[in-house]
Scaffold this active site. Structure first.
Site, short mmCIF file in Angstrom:
data_model
loop_
_atom_site.label_atom_id
_atom_site.label_comp_id
_atom_site.label_asym_id
_atom_site.label_seq_id
_atom_site.Cartn_x
_atom_site.Cartn_y
_atom_site.Cartn_z
N GLY A 186 0.81 -1.22 0.00
CA GLY A 186 0.00 0.00 0.00
C GLY A 186 0.84 1.26 0.00
O GLY A 186 1.95 1.29 0.53
N GLU A 214 -1.64 5.43 2.95
CA GLU A 214 -1.54 5.97 4.32
C GLU A 214 -0.12 6.41 4.65
O GLU A 214 0.08 7.35 5.42
CB GLU A 214 -1.95 4.90 5.35
CG GLU A 214 -3.08 3.99 4.91
CD GLU A 214 -4.46 4.51 5.25
OE1 GLU A 214 -4.57 5.42 6.08
OE2 GLU A 214 -5.42 3.99 4.66
MO1 MOS Z 1 -7.41 5.37 5.17
S1 MOS Z 1 -7.65 5.88 7.19
O1 MOS Z 1 -9.00 5.25 4.57
O2 MOS Z 1 -6.72 6.92 4.54
#
Ligand code: MOS
Length: 770
Positions: A734, A737
């Site tokens: 990912g 985030e």
């Molecule tokens: Mo994530 S907390 O959906 O950016």
């Protein structure tokens, strides 16, 4: 949340430790890690032209006949009961269709809450919604006004008179700490970690730091406010929503209104920023209830004030970090204890104490976090939940330790770089955080950094540099599915109820499907954003790309099997097993003898079929229990602090990311930069101001709640190692985030380097520097 969950996860983890990797998802590396044509290239967003032309329709823009507009009245007490409600003036105001309160609201169930066990749950708190006179937070919606125009609704909302019988409310953080509660688990991890006698090792350590770090409550402020256009048609509920959980919202609304699953339709093709906030809050439920009552469609567009009062934000935290090291800087002990504000009716964990469990090879650990239960709005996930406040504490502490040791902070991290998970011992799937440090250090010119704090100056400005690690765990949502349809022209169409919040979902999966199916890009379409499409889990936790990739990959396997069945014996592929063919040149070919090939068109034509559809699904993410899978980063900052005003000017930010393979340079760079800008806001300006006497949020506009504007945002460079993760679909972890994690620490560390002043309390406002 429970001991049972801890036991199950612990048991599965123990078993998987002995299971050969080849039995698990990710056991055999995805061939597309290396065989890529469209993947890895910079591709513009497929929805870019529509967005630029204004043709992309967002939730509040869906045209609808006979529409009513909603405005909310929010409670002004934190706890108590409504004793008196006078809606007559509001009802008599121009354009008002109705006012809904607990007295006339339809019966509404409590939505099932977001969590690990129910993929169709989207609720963010467990309180009843407009069913009784009880008030549970200051800002709770007590009345919904529907009117012919938004302005009329807003005006009438000011005319609603509410009287309350206030009860004592718990709104003070310091008091709440005394009765904090300690959950058994945080997300899928056991909360308490006590390994290797950390307290004794800390006491005996040659060098130590021990400090308390504070991060404030933060509110979500995506460009697009939360919005929904809602209509009941023939007993069915149709919601055009802005959501990062389409199927879960549909499933939850069905429960709330006692409908069957196929009686709720949620459409959300474009979302103007989510970051964890575009979930189901009370507004969709109240909007649908009011639409039912009025017998007319309703549009809910939250004002900034309504967003702050009814959409949760990132919890306030207070974290103690203590690090003990030997004379060479090797970590002997890591203690991380802390408090976060999580009302009992809240469901979103903020696992800040998970951060330090994977980053560095400490000999011992003593980690636990507690929650403070206050009478406030439920908190929500917000970009990098857990690791964003967690890296602020851990990475500032590492910088303090480096200073205590007289060691370069990068060197300290190098000496403690983990070669496997320091707690479980699980092997890394891939980790090159120190290579990210090398890339970032070269880019920012780390060698120019003065080791002595406060020693670089230009006029009134003190100059400093800082760095910090970022981290976020990999995950993949089970149950996410995708359909691949091959049409008579041999073109491929991918469909899934997945989400586009600006990250380029369709763009990247089109690149993926093209490479997976051996087609050029222009022969692949991707359709997402609607609950009628094959089921998808939420877009959150930076998991959607991997989840959808796993689903498309599974579907492509089924597609090969189905095509071989249709191909029969009268084909150049006759006699081959599905495992002996591969997708290439718009069809299938023999792996061993590429000359044996038949196109999709030919197979379908001979079989008398106009198209072929298959659905594949992302299975349980067992790989994350066998391997330690984390995206990591090295964040660098150069800044100036004015001696006169204390003002901080960030001149440069560099983010070097180790997230496996990057699938699209353009969309990835924009994810990383966006995340880093959120980190900049956290460091310098963002803070939800709470009046602790009343539980009232004071900062409910963008004039009071300060997000970075263009002048605050410096040059941002992003780089990546681009080393494939052999355990992740497409080799990619990912990237959403992680951009935010580590940024606030890098900035605070640079402030220390510039001034010699150590600030441990965000945001780093100028009053703290003069
Ligand atoms: Mo994530 S907390 O959906 O950016």
């Amino acid at each position: 949340m429970t001991k049972l969950q801890n036991a199950i996860v612990g048991g599965v983890r123990a078993v998987l430790g002995h299971v050969p990797a080849s039995w698990l998802p990710g056991g055999t590396p995805d061939p597309l890690i290396d065989k890529r044509v469209a993947l890895g290239r910079q591709q513009a967003r497929v929805d870019g032209p529509d967005k630029v032309r204004g043709a992309a329709q967002f939730a509040a823009e869906v045209p609808m006949e006979d529409l009513l507009y909603a405005a909310f009245v929010h409670s002004t007490i934190a706890r108590g009961n409504i004793t008196d409600l006078d809606v007559s003036a509001a009802e008599a105001a121009p354009g008002v269709a109705l006012v809904m309160t607990y007295r006339n609201a339809p019966k509404l169930g409590v939505p099932p809450t977001v969590g690990l066990t129910n993929l169709k749950a989207a609720g963010n708190h467990t309180l009843p919604i407009m069913q009784d006179p009880e008030v549970r937070w200051n800002g709770q919606v007590v009345a919904v006004v529907l009117a012919e125009t938004r302005e009329q609704a807003d005006h009438a909302a000011t005319l609603v008179r509410v009287r309350y019988d206030s009860a004592p409310a718990r709104t003070r953080f310091e008091e709440g700490k005394n009765s904090a509660y300690t959950p058994e688990s945080i997300l899928v991890e056991r909360n308490r970690l006590d390994k290797g006698d950390a307290r004794r090792k800390l006491a005996e350590a040659a060098f130590k730091v021990d400090a308390v770090y504070k991060t404030p409550w933060e509110n979500h402020n995506p460009i697009e406010p939360h919005a929904a256009t809602i209509v009941w048609r023939d007993g069915k509920l149709i919601v055009h929503d802005a959501t990062q959980m389409i199927n879960a919202t549909a499933g939850s609304l069905a429960k709330v209104f006692g409908l069957k699953a196929d009686e709720v339709h949620v459409s959300s093709p474009y979302v103007g920023g989510g970051f964890g906030a575009k979930a189901m809050w009370d507004h969709q439920i109240l909007g649908a209830a009011a639409a039912k009552l009025a017998g007319r469609p309703v549009r809910v567009t939250l004002s900034r004030a309504s967003m702050h009062r009814l959409v949760g934000g990132r919890m306030r935290t207070e974290q103690r970090v203590a690090l003990g090291a030997d004379a060479e800087g090797r970590l002997k002990a890591l203690l991380h204890h802390g408090y976060g504000v999580k009302p009992r009716h809240s469901v979103c964990d903020e696992g800040f104490s998970l951060t330090g469990r994977s980053l560095y090879a400490s000999e011992s650990f003593d980690v636990v976090q507690h929650y403070v239960d206050l009478d406030l709005l439920a908190n929500s996930f917000m970009r990098g939940p857990g690791e964003t406040p967690g890296t602020f504490a851990i990475e500032c502490a590492m910088d303090e330790l480096a200073h205590a040791l007289g060691m370069d902070p990068i060197e300290l991290r190098r000496r403690n770089a983990a070669t496997r998970d320091p707690v479980s011992g699980a092997p890394h799937s891939q980790n090159a955080m120190m290579e990210a440090y090398d890339l970032g250090a070269a880019r920012i010119g780390w060698s120019r950094r003065a080791a002595e704090p406060g020693s670089r100056r230009e006029g009134e400005w003190r100059i400093g540099m800082g760095c910090a690690s970022g981290t976020f765990p990999f995950t993949r949502m089970p149950g996410t599915s995708a359909r691949i349809t091959i049409d008579g022209n041999g073109d491929a169409h991918v469909a899934s109820a997945a989400h586009e919040m600006g990250m380029g979902t369709a763009t990247v999966q089109r690149q993926h499907a093209a490479d997976r199916l051996g087609l050029p890009l222009d022969r692949v379409t991707v359709t997402i954003g609607d609950s009628s499409l094959p089921f998808a889990g939420l877009a959150g936790g930076s998991s959607q790309t991997a989840s959808l990739a796993a689903a498309i990959s599974a579907a492509s396997g089924k597609l090969a099997v189905q095509l071989m069945r249709l191909a029969g014996n009268d084909t150049p592929l006759a006699g081959l097993k599905p495992s002996e063919v591969e997708f290439a040149d718009g069809g299938l070919r023999s792996v061993d003898d590429p000359a044996r090939h038949e196109s999709f068109t030919s197979i379908l034509r001979r079989a008398g079929r106009s198209e072929l559809s298959v659905i594949g699904e992302s299975g349980a993410p067992l790989e994350i229990l066998k391997f330690s899978m984390h995206s990591t980063s090295a964040i660098f900052c150069e800044l100036r602090v004015s001696d006169v005003t204390g003002e901080i000017r960030v001149d440069r930010l560099v983010g070097a990311f180790d997230c496996g393979r990057i699938l699209n340079a353009k969309t990835a760079a924009s994810q990383f930069k966006g995340g880093m800008i959120m980190g900049l806001g956290m460091a310098l300006t963002e803070e939800t101001l709470l009046d602790e006497r009343t539980g009232r949020i004071m900062s409910t506009s963008l004039a009071d709640y300060h997000v970075p504007v263009h002048l605050d945002v410096p040059d941002i460079d992003v780089l990546w190692t681009d080393i494939p993760d052999p355990r992740a679909p497409l080799g990619a972890r990912g990237i959403g985030e992680i951009g935010t994690t580590g940024v606030a620490a890098a900035i605070a560390n640079a402030v220390f380097n510039a001034t010699g002043k150590r600030l441990r309390d965000l945001p780093l406002t100028l009053d703290k520097l003069i």
